[in-house]
Design a protein around this motif. Structure first.
Motif, PDB file in Angstrom:
ATOM      1  N   UNK A 278      12.756  12.541 -21.000  1.00  0.00           N
ATOM      2  CA  UNK A 278      12.482  11.414 -20.111  1.00  0.00           C
ATOM      3  C   UNK A 278      13.315  11.550 -18.847  1.00  0.00           C
ATOM      4  N   UNK A 279      12.722  11.151 -17.711  1.00  0.00           N
ATOM      5  CA  UNK A 279      13.394  11.360 -16.428  1.00  0.00           C
ATOM      6  C   UNK A 279      12.925  10.329 -15.409  1.00  0.00           C
ATOM      7  N   UNK A 280      13.858   9.935 -14.535  1.00  0.00           N
ATOM      8  CA  UNK A 280      13.529   9.038 -13.431  1.00  0.00           C
ATOM      9  C   UNK A 280      13.334   9.761 -12.123  1.00  0.00           C
ATOM     10  N   UNK A 281      13.360  11.087 -12.149  1.00  0.00           N
ATOM     11  CA  UNK A 281      13.329  11.861 -10.901  1.00  0.00           C
ATOM     12  C   UNK A 281      12.077  11.560 -10.075  1.00  0.00           C
ATOM     13  N   UNK A 282      10.905  11.644 -10.683  1.00  0.00           N
ATOM     14  CA  UNK A 282       9.653  11.449  -9.945  1.00  0.00           C
ATOM     15  C   UNK A 282       9.512  10.009  -9.462  1.00  0.00           C
ATOM     16  N   UNK A 283      10.120   9.070 -10.144  1.00  0.00           N
ATOM     17  CA  UNK A 283      10.074   7.663  -9.740  1.00  0.00           C
ATOM     18  C   UNK A 283      11.247   7.303  -8.847  1.00  0.00           C
TER      19      UNK A 283
ATOM     20  N   UNK B 100      -8.488   8.488  -5.834  1.00  0.00           N
ATOM     21  CA  UNK B 100      -7.187   8.815  -5.230  1.00  0.00           C
ATOM     22  C   UNK B 100      -6.053   8.240  -6.050  1.00  0.00           C
ATOM     23  N   UNK B 101      -6.257   7.053  -6.593  1.00  0.00           N
ATOM     24  CA  UNK B 101      -5.274   6.395  -7.456  1.00  0.00           C
ATOM     25  C   UNK B 101      -5.006   7.256  -8.690  1.00  0.00           C
ATOM     26  N   UNK B 102      -6.077   7.757  -9.315  1.00  0.00           N
ATOM     27  CA  UNK B 102      -5.937   8.622 -10.479  1.00  0.00           C
ATOM     28  C   UNK B 102      -5.310   9.964 -10.103  1.00  0.00           C
ATOM     29  N   UNK B 103      -5.735  10.504  -8.962  1.00  0.00           N
ATOM     30  CA  UNK B 103      -5.206  11.789  -8.516  1.00  0.00           C
ATOM     31  C   UNK B 103      -3.689  11.733  -8.329  1.00  0.00           C
ATOM     32  N   UNK B 104      -3.208  10.659  -7.728  1.00  0.00           N
ATOM     33  CA  UNK B 104      -1.763  10.531  -7.520  1.00  0.00           C
ATOM     34  C   UNK B 104      -1.022  10.468  -8.853  1.00  0.00           C
ATOM     35  N   UNK B 105      -1.598   9.736  -9.813  1.00  0.00           N
ATOM     36  CA  UNK B 105      -0.960   9.651 -11.124  1.00  0.00           C
ATOM     37  C   UNK B 105      -0.882  11.019 -11.787  1.00  0.00           C
TER      38      UNK B 105
ATOM     39  N   UNK C 299      -1.724  -0.021  -4.299  1.00  0.00           N
ATOM     40  CA  UNK C 299      -0.275  -0.213  -4.382  1.00  0.00           C
ATOM     41  C   UNK C 299       0.430   1.076  -4.778  1.00  0.00           C
ATOM     42  N   UNK C 300       1.554   1.423  -4.134  1.00  0.00           N
ATOM     43  CA  UNK C 300       2.345   2.580  -4.563  1.00  0.00           C
ATOM     44  C   UNK C 300       3.017   2.285  -5.895  1.00  0.00           C
ATOM     45  N   UNK C 301       3.537   3.310  -6.533  1.00  0.00           N
ATOM     46  CA  UNK C 301       4.145   3.112  -7.844  1.00  0.00           C
ATOM     47  C   UNK C 301       5.394   2.246  -7.742  1.00  0.00           C
ATOM     48  N   UNK C 302       6.160   2.379  -6.656  1.00  0.00           N
ATOM     49  CA  UNK C 302       7.297   1.507  -6.386  1.00  0.00           C
ATOM     50  C   UNK C 302       7.717   1.681  -4.929  1.00  0.00           C
ATOM     51  N   UNK C 303       8.617   0.822  -4.471  1.00  0.00           N
ATOM     52  CA  UNK C 303       9.015   0.826  -3.063  1.00  0.00           C
ATOM     53  C   UNK C 303       9.708   2.138  -2.686  1.00  0.00           C
ATOM     54  N   UNK C 304      10.580   2.624  -3.554  1.00  0.00           N
ATOM     55  CA  UNK C 304      11.310   3.845  -3.250  1.00  0.00           C
ATOM     56  C   UNK C 304      10.366   5.026  -3.063  1.00  0.00           C
ATOM     57  N   UNK C 305       9.367   5.128  -3.919  1.00  0.00           N
ATOM     58  CA  UNK C 305       8.407   6.229  -3.815  1.00  0.00           C
ATOM     59  C   UNK C 305       7.552   6.101  -2.566  1.00  0.00           C
ATOM     60  N   UNK C 306       7.231   4.885  -2.172  1.00  0.00           N
ATOM     61  CA  UNK C 306       6.477   4.678  -0.933  1.00  0.00           C
ATOM     62  C   UNK C 306       7.270   5.195   0.265  1.00  0.00           C
ATOM     63  N   UNK C 307       8.573   4.929   0.282  1.00  0.00           N
ATOM     64  CA  UNK C 307       9.416   5.411   1.384  1.00  0.00           C
ATOM     65  C   UNK C 307       9.434   6.939   1.400  1.00  0.00           C
ATOM     66  N   UNK C 308       9.614   7.543   0.234  1.00  0.00           N
ATOM     67  CA  UNK C 308       9.653   9.003   0.146  1.00  0.00           C
ATOM     68  C   UNK C 308       8.329   9.605   0.599  1.00  0.00           C
TER      69      UNK C 308
END
Length: 239
Positions: free
Chosen positions: A24-29, A7-12, A85-94
């Motif tokens: 380069x983009x910060x959109x997905x993060x 699941x960890x790999x799948x999300x990546x 662990x999620x990639x970051x806090x903001x993505x966890x909220x989304x």
């Protein structure tokens, strides 16, 4: 641990595919970090070498970690990986908000396979078990027909609608859930080569591909045509 790792790999893979933009983009993060241009290509470089032999297991595991690390370790500061662990806090909220919306309004198919044409494992989507997860998480069953009853189906759109353009990015994992074929002369659908998640709706960028520039031009031409046709109808009605 096997399920957590897959699941960890799948999300990546899924999020890098959605964010597989030509710059380069910060959109997905959620703008708490930046992914490189075409991050899937960058990640695949870590697995480009043949690591299938038994004596290269450690190299293979390191390659997998570096592959997923393009997404999870975008900051290049993580000393190790945490599968939960999620990639970051903001993505966890989304993701949390999206999951709630999924269970309330956008209950849709989301499985993998069965086929032999990609690297994904077979995981057939089951509506009943998915609905049960929504109950366990939020305390209610999803309305399985909310989208169709609120917005219609392709058959409804072909019969009753006009002046819509559906665009799909070739690299976007969501492409398969979109409208792929024209429904009429004014209901157009097309796939943008080498584009990811709604790249055509972003602001113009110096590294935009010719394909996305052409897609935006097509969309603007259609909008201008709709406006002009409306003006002509109003003018003729007032004569």
């Amino acid at each position: 641990i096997g399920r957590s790792a897959t699941q960890w790999l799948n999300n990546a893979i899924a999020y890098m595919s959605m964010g597989n933009f030509p710059y380069s983009s910060g959109y997905i993060l959620n703008n708490d970090g930046v992914l490189p241009a075409f991050p899937v290509r960058v990640a695949c470089e870590y697995l480009a070498e043949d690591l299938a032999s038994n004596d290269r297991l450690e190299d293979w595991l390191a390659g997998l970690a570096s592959f997923a690390g393009v997404y999870y370790n975008y900051s290049k500061t993580l000393p190790c990986n945490r599968l939960s662990a999620p990639v970051n806090r903001e993505s966890f909220i989304v993701e949390t908000l999206w999951d709630y919306q999924y269970c309330t309004q956008i209950f849709q198919v989301g499985g993998k396979g069965p086929d032999n044409y990609d690297m994904y494992w077979n995981e057939t989507w089951n509506a009943n078990s998915t609905a049960r997860r929504c109950v366990d998480t939020y305390g209610f069953y999803p309305d399985r027909f909310h989208f169709a009853s609120s917005y219609g189906t392709p058959l409804d759109w072909a019969r009753d609608s006009s002046n819509i353009v559906w665009s799909q990015g070739e690299y976007d994992p969501w492409r398969g859930g979109g409208v792929m074929d024209d429904l009429s002369e004014s209901l157009l659908a097309f796939v943008i080569p080498q584009a990811a998640h709604h790249l055509d709706l972003f602001f113009s960028h110096e590294n935009d591909t010719d394909a996305v520039v052409a897609a935006r031009q097509l969309e603007m031409n259609e909008i201008r045509r709709w406006i002009q046709e409306r003006k002509e109808r109003v003018k003729n009605h007032n004569l």
